[in-house]
Design an enzyme around this catalytic site. Sequence first.
Site, PDB file in Angstrom:
ATOM      1  N   HIS A  64       0.825  -1.213   0.000  1.00  0.00           N
ATOM      2  CA  HIS A  64       0.000   0.000   0.000  1.00  0.00           C
ATOM      3  C   HIS A  64       0.859   1.264   0.000  1.00  0.00           C
ATOM      4  O   HIS A  64       0.620   2.176  -0.773  1.00  0.00           O
ATOM      5  CB  HIS A  64      -0.933  -0.014   1.224  1.00  0.00           C
ATOM      6  CG  HIS A  64      -1.942   1.079   1.245  1.00  0.00           C
ATOM      7  ND1 HIS A  64      -1.622   2.377   1.570  1.00  0.00           N
ATOM      8  CD2 HIS A  64      -3.270   1.060   0.987  1.00  0.00           C
ATOM      9  CE1 HIS A  64      -2.719   3.123   1.504  1.00  0.00           C
ATOM     10  NE2 HIS A  64      -3.736   2.337   1.163  1.00  0.00           N
ATOM     11  N   ARG A  65       1.806   1.384   0.872  1.00  0.00           N
ATOM     12  CA  ARG A  65       2.780   2.479   1.002  1.00  0.00           C
ATOM     13  C   ARG A  65       2.220   3.795   1.540  1.00  0.00           C
ATOM     14  O   ARG A  65       2.953   4.762   1.654  1.00  0.00           O
ATOM     15  CB  ARG A  65       3.512   2.739  -0.316  1.00  0.00           C
ATOM     16  CG  ARG A  65       4.312   1.555  -0.786  1.00  0.00           C
ATOM     17  CD  ARG A  65       5.297   1.810  -1.867  1.00  0.00           C
ATOM     18  NE  ARG A  65       4.986   2.870  -2.785  1.00  0.00           N
ATOM     19  CZ  ARG A  65       5.908   3.527  -3.478  1.00  0.00           C
ATOM     20  NH1 ARG A  65       7.172   3.224  -3.351  1.00  0.00           N
ATOM     21  NH2 ARG A  65       5.560   4.477  -4.314  1.00  0.00           N
ATOM     22  N   ASP A  66       0.946   3.884   1.857  1.00  0.00           N
ATOM     23  CA  ASP A  66       0.392   5.118   2.430  1.00  0.00           C
ATOM     24  C   ASP A  66      -0.694   4.788   3.438  1.00  0.00           C
ATOM     25  O   ASP A  66      -1.713   5.465   3.517  1.00  0.00           O
ATOM     26  CB  ASP A  66      -0.163   6.017   1.319  1.00  0.00           C
ATOM     27  CG  ASP A  66      -0.431   7.446   1.794  1.00  0.00           C
ATOM     28  OD1 ASP A  66       0.169   7.859   2.812  1.00  0.00           O
ATOM     29  OD2 ASP A  66      -1.253   8.139   1.167  1.00  0.00           O
ATOM     30  N   LEU A  67      -0.458   3.746   4.218  1.00  0.00           N
ATOM     31  CA  LEU A  67      -1.439   3.322   5.199  1.00  0.00           C
ATOM     32  C   LEU A  67      -1.403   4.273   6.394  1.00  0.00           C
ATOM     33  O   LEU A  67      -0.366   4.446   7.033  1.00  0.00           O
ATOM     34  CB  LEU A  67      -1.142   1.888   5.648  1.00  0.00           C
ATOM     35  CG  LEU A  67      -2.244   1.179   6.392  1.00  0.00           C
ATOM     36  CD1 LEU A  67      -3.497   1.070   5.533  1.00  0.00           C
ATOM     37  CD2 LEU A  67      -1.786  -0.190   6.824  1.00  0.00           C
ATOM     38  N   ASN A  71      -6.789   6.912   5.562  1.00  0.00           N
ATOM     39  CA  ASN A  71      -7.047   6.006   4.445  1.00  0.00           C
ATOM     40  C   ASN A  71      -7.744   4.719   4.883  1.00  0.00           C
ATOM     41  O   ASN A  71      -7.813   3.756   4.125  1.00  0.00           O
ATOM     42  CB  ASN A  71      -5.742   5.661   3.724  1.00  0.00           C
ATOM     43  CG  ASN A  71      -5.176   6.858   2.990  1.00  0.00           C
ATOM     44  OD1 ASN A  71      -5.896   7.795   2.665  1.00  0.00           O
ATOM     45  ND2 ASN A  71      -3.895   6.839   2.736  1.00  0.00           N
TER      46      ASN A  71
END
Length: 94
Positions: A64-67, A71
Site C-alpha cells: 500500500h505504502r500510504d497506510l 485512508n
Amino acid sequence: IVNSKDFFLLNDGRPVLVQEFVDGLTLEEVLKDFDQKEYPLLGLALSLEILAALEEPHQQDIIHRDLKPQNILLNKQGKLKITDFGIAKQLNTK
C-alpha cells in the site's frame, strides 16, 4: 478494501477510478474521540482487521505504502475498508 466500480481515461488522458461510496468515518475521525480506558481492546481488534484486509494484496506482492488513519474507513455497520492505493507498488517477483 474499497471496491473499484469503473476505470476510464478523460479526454486529456488522465485516469479516473470510480470506487464504492463508504458511508461512515475515517479511522482518524473515530480515534479523535476514542477513550482507550473505556474500550481497551478496540485498537487491537482494528489492527487485526487491517492486517487481515491487507493479506490479499500482500499475497499478490502489492504494498500500500500510504497506510494511515485517513485512508482507513469505517462504515455505519462497523466494517473496515482500506482506500487510497494511489502510490501502491507491486514488488518485482521472480
